[in-house]
Design an enzyme around this catalytic site. Structure first.
Site, PDB file in Angstrom:
ATOM      1  N   ARG A  38       0.818  -1.219   0.000  1.00 48.29           N
ATOM      2  CA  ARG A  38       0.000   0.000   0.000  1.00 48.29           C
ATOM      3  C   ARG A  38       0.851   1.268   0.000  1.00 48.29           C
ATOM      4  O   ARG A  38       0.430   2.306   0.501  1.00 48.29           O
ATOM      5  CB  ARG A  38      -0.973   0.022   1.196  1.00 48.29           C
ATOM      6  CG  ARG A  38      -2.060  -1.044   1.120  1.00 48.29           C
ATOM      7  CD  ARG A  38      -3.078  -0.854   2.231  1.00 48.29           C
ATOM      8  NE  ARG A  38      -4.002  -1.983   2.271  1.00 48.29           N
ATOM      9  CZ  ARG A  38      -4.618  -2.409   3.371  1.00 48.29           C
ATOM     10  NH1 ARG A  38      -4.413  -1.779   4.517  1.00 48.29           N
ATOM     11  NH2 ARG A  38      -5.437  -3.437   3.334  1.00 48.29           N
ATOM     12  N   ARG A  74      -3.170   6.405   0.836  1.00 51.27           N
ATOM     13  CA  ARG A  74      -3.765   7.500   1.598  1.00 51.27           C
ATOM     14  C   ARG A  74      -2.824   8.233   2.547  1.00 51.27           C
ATOM     15  O   ARG A  74      -3.137   9.338   2.987  1.00 51.27           O
ATOM     16  CB  ARG A  74      -4.955   6.964   2.397  1.00 51.27           C
ATOM     17  CG  ARG A  74      -6.076   6.414   1.548  1.00 51.27           C
ATOM     18  CD  ARG A  74      -7.158   5.804   2.411  1.00 51.27           C
ATOM     19  NE  ARG A  74      -6.642   4.679   3.189  1.00 51.27           N
ATOM     20  CZ  ARG A  74      -7.305   4.101   4.196  1.00 51.27           C
ATOM     21  NH1 ARG A  74      -8.491   4.565   4.547  1.00 51.27           N
ATOM     22  NH2 ARG A  74      -6.782   3.080   4.838  1.00 51.27           N
ATOM     23  N   ARG A  91      -7.003  12.040  -5.189  1.00 50.83           N
ATOM     24  CA  ARG A  91      -8.266  11.354  -4.870  1.00 50.83           C
ATOM     25  C   ARG A  91      -9.405  12.363  -4.737  1.00 50.83           C
ATOM     26  O   ARG A  91     -10.528  12.134  -5.222  1.00 50.83           O
ATOM     27  CB  ARG A  91      -8.093  10.555  -3.582  1.00 50.83           C
ATOM     28  CG  ARG A  91      -9.362   9.954  -2.995  1.00 50.83           C
ATOM     29  CD  ARG A  91      -9.871   8.771  -3.798  1.00 50.83           C
ATOM     30  NE  ARG A  91     -11.089   8.250  -3.207  1.00 50.83           N
ATOM     31  CZ  ARG A  91     -11.146   7.317  -2.271  1.00 50.83           C
ATOM     32  NH1 ARG A  91     -10.025   6.797  -1.785  1.00 50.83           N
ATOM     33  NH2 ARG A  91     -12.299   6.887  -1.796  1.00 50.83           N
ATOM     34  N   ASP A 128      -7.178  -2.780  -7.177  1.00 52.56           N
ATOM     35  CA  ASP A 128      -7.858  -3.389  -6.038  1.00 52.56           C
ATOM     36  C   ASP A 128      -8.080  -4.862  -6.328  1.00 52.56           C
ATOM     37  O   ASP A 128      -8.311  -5.250  -7.484  1.00 52.56           O
ATOM     38  CB  ASP A 128      -9.201  -2.697  -5.783  1.00 52.56           C
ATOM     39  CG  ASP A 128      -9.808  -3.113  -4.457  1.00 52.56           C
ATOM     40  OD1 ASP A 128     -10.584  -4.094  -4.430  1.00 52.56           O
ATOM     41  OD2 ASP A 128      -9.488  -2.483  -3.438  1.00 52.56           O
ATOM     42  N   TYR A 132     -15.229 -12.369  -0.073  1.00 55.67           N
ATOM     43  CA  TYR A 132     -15.965 -11.153  -0.426  1.00 55.67           C
ATOM     44  C   TYR A 132     -17.158 -11.478  -1.325  1.00 55.67           C
ATOM     45  O   TYR A 132     -18.240 -10.888  -1.182  1.00 55.67           O
ATOM     46  CB  TYR A 132     -15.033 -10.169  -1.129  1.00 55.67           C
ATOM     47  CG  TYR A 132     -14.059  -9.475  -0.219  1.00 55.67           C
ATOM     48  CD1 TYR A 132     -14.418  -8.318   0.462  1.00 55.67           C
ATOM     49  CD2 TYR A 132     -12.776  -9.973  -0.036  1.00 55.67           C
ATOM     50  CE1 TYR A 132     -13.520  -7.669   1.302  1.00 55.67           C
ATOM     51  CE2 TYR A 132     -11.863  -9.340   0.804  1.00 55.67           C
ATOM     52  CZ  TYR A 132     -12.246  -8.184   1.468  1.00 55.67           C
ATOM     53  OH  TYR A 132     -11.353  -7.564   2.313  1.00 55.67           O
TER      54      TYR A 132
END
Length: 351
Positions: free
Chosen positions: A33, A37, A46, A83, A157
């Site tokens: 990652r 963020r 973003r 993703d 998921y």
């Protein structure tokens, strides 16, 4: 695409050399990652582009996000910005992200049959274009990593329609209706091979299989739903691309790591932060490259906590091909200065 032969690529890229089994005096580094963020430049982009999925499907923007941490830190590896749920999206589930709550998939396969889905493989194309754009801009010494989620994690998921703490819905289906669950796993294996084959053809140097929820399974289930499907993916990809290294990251596998390494045939194993690196060095096959495994929360603390952990990990793998990384993804509130300090300590540079 036309790519140089693998020998030429390996000589130019320290991280790729480690994946081929060559130990380096200073381990090459990338962080899971790393494109995300915690970086102000990511947050700015973003905010401009809107939602997460919109950012992933804007190939120019996704390429920019992939490159941002390389410009700032000079990592040895770039990880594709995308993703893991692109695979079920291409398999026909609808995908969206709820603000503050994470991804959602529909229809929920706990209640719907797999054949209710209509695949749309064109949903891979924007990701392949991101790979092409990054490949064209990347420094020749940087190893470019593609990725996909492993079948068990993706299935959790798809069955629940969202993430969960204990993956109960998928585990229940796997026990109660193994034939139905096996058909889902088989479909994910095929979709994943197609996806990774496309990433490789577009220009990545290696790929990683993320099994984020591997630790939730009992031993027999782990063999059936983690080791066996990943082994099939590895075999199929190696038949298509014999020289492309594959990293397996079965988070939470713990004592099952040696069986995973032997059973899947991956070229390198990623270790989460709970694994004792000295134990891993003893337990894993001699010479098998490893990746990891600094605790992401230690990086938030910084200072002596990081330096001691880095030194311990490096000592454990002093005689083994090693890629330095976190034991999981970098956390949102990680200070950027702490990443700089980590790299300085790892690479032996004075302040």
């Amino acid at each position: 695409m036309n790519r140089p032969d693998f020998e030429t690529l390996t000589r130019a890229k320290p991280l790729l050399a480690v994946l081929r089994g060559e130990a380096q005096a200073v381990p090459p580094v990338w962080l899971m990652r790393q494109a995300g963020r915690y970086l102000p430049e990511y947050r700015a982009l973003r905010a401009e582009k809107g939602g997460f999925l919109e950012l992933v499907y804007d190939s120019q923007a996704a390429a920019e996000v992939t490159l941002q941490p390389l410009r700032r830190f000079g990592f040895d590896g770039a990880i594709l910005f995308s993703d893991i749920l692109i695979v079920p999206y291409a398999m026909g589930q609808q995908l969206w992200f709820e603000a503050g709550e994470g991804p959602r998939l529909a229809p929920v396969l706990a209640d719907s049959p797999l054949d209710a889905l209509t695949p749309d493989w064109s949903r891979y194309e924007a990701v392949y274009q991101t790979v092409r754009l990054v490949r064209a801009a990347l420094d020749r010494h940087v190893t470019f990593l593609g990725f996909a989620g492993s079948p068990w994690t993706i299935a959790t998921y798809m069955v629940a329609g969202q993430g969960s703490k204990d993956q109960s819905a998928a585990r229940r289906m796997a026990y109660a209706d193994p034939a139905r669950f096996s058909a889902l796993i088989d479909a994910i294996v095929d979709a994943t091979v197609t996806y990774l084959d496309g990433q490789i053809r577009a220009g990545v140097d290696a790929v990683q299989l993320f099994d984020s929820w591997a630790g939730s399974l009992a031993p027999l289930q782990f063999d059936r739903w983690v080791i066996q499907p990943n082994a099939r993916i590895v075999a199929k990809l190696k038949a298509l691309h014999p020289d492309i290294p594959i990293i397996g990251f079965p988070k939470g596998a713990g004592a099952k790591l040696p069986d995973y390494a032997a059973g899947t045939g991956v070229d390198a194993v990623g270790l989460d932060e709970t694994v004792d690196p000295h134990w891993a060095n003893r337990a894993l096959p001699k010479g098998l490259p490893v990746q990891g495994n600094l605790d992401p929360l230690a990086l938030i603390a910084g200072g002596q906590s990081v330096e001691q952990a880095v030194d311990n990990i490096r000592a454990a793998f002093a005689d083994r091909p090693h890629i330095f990384n976190l034991g999981h993804g970098i956390v949102l509130d990680t200070p950027v200065a702490h990443v700089d300090a980590l790299l300085a300590h790892l690479r032996g540079k004075a302040d």
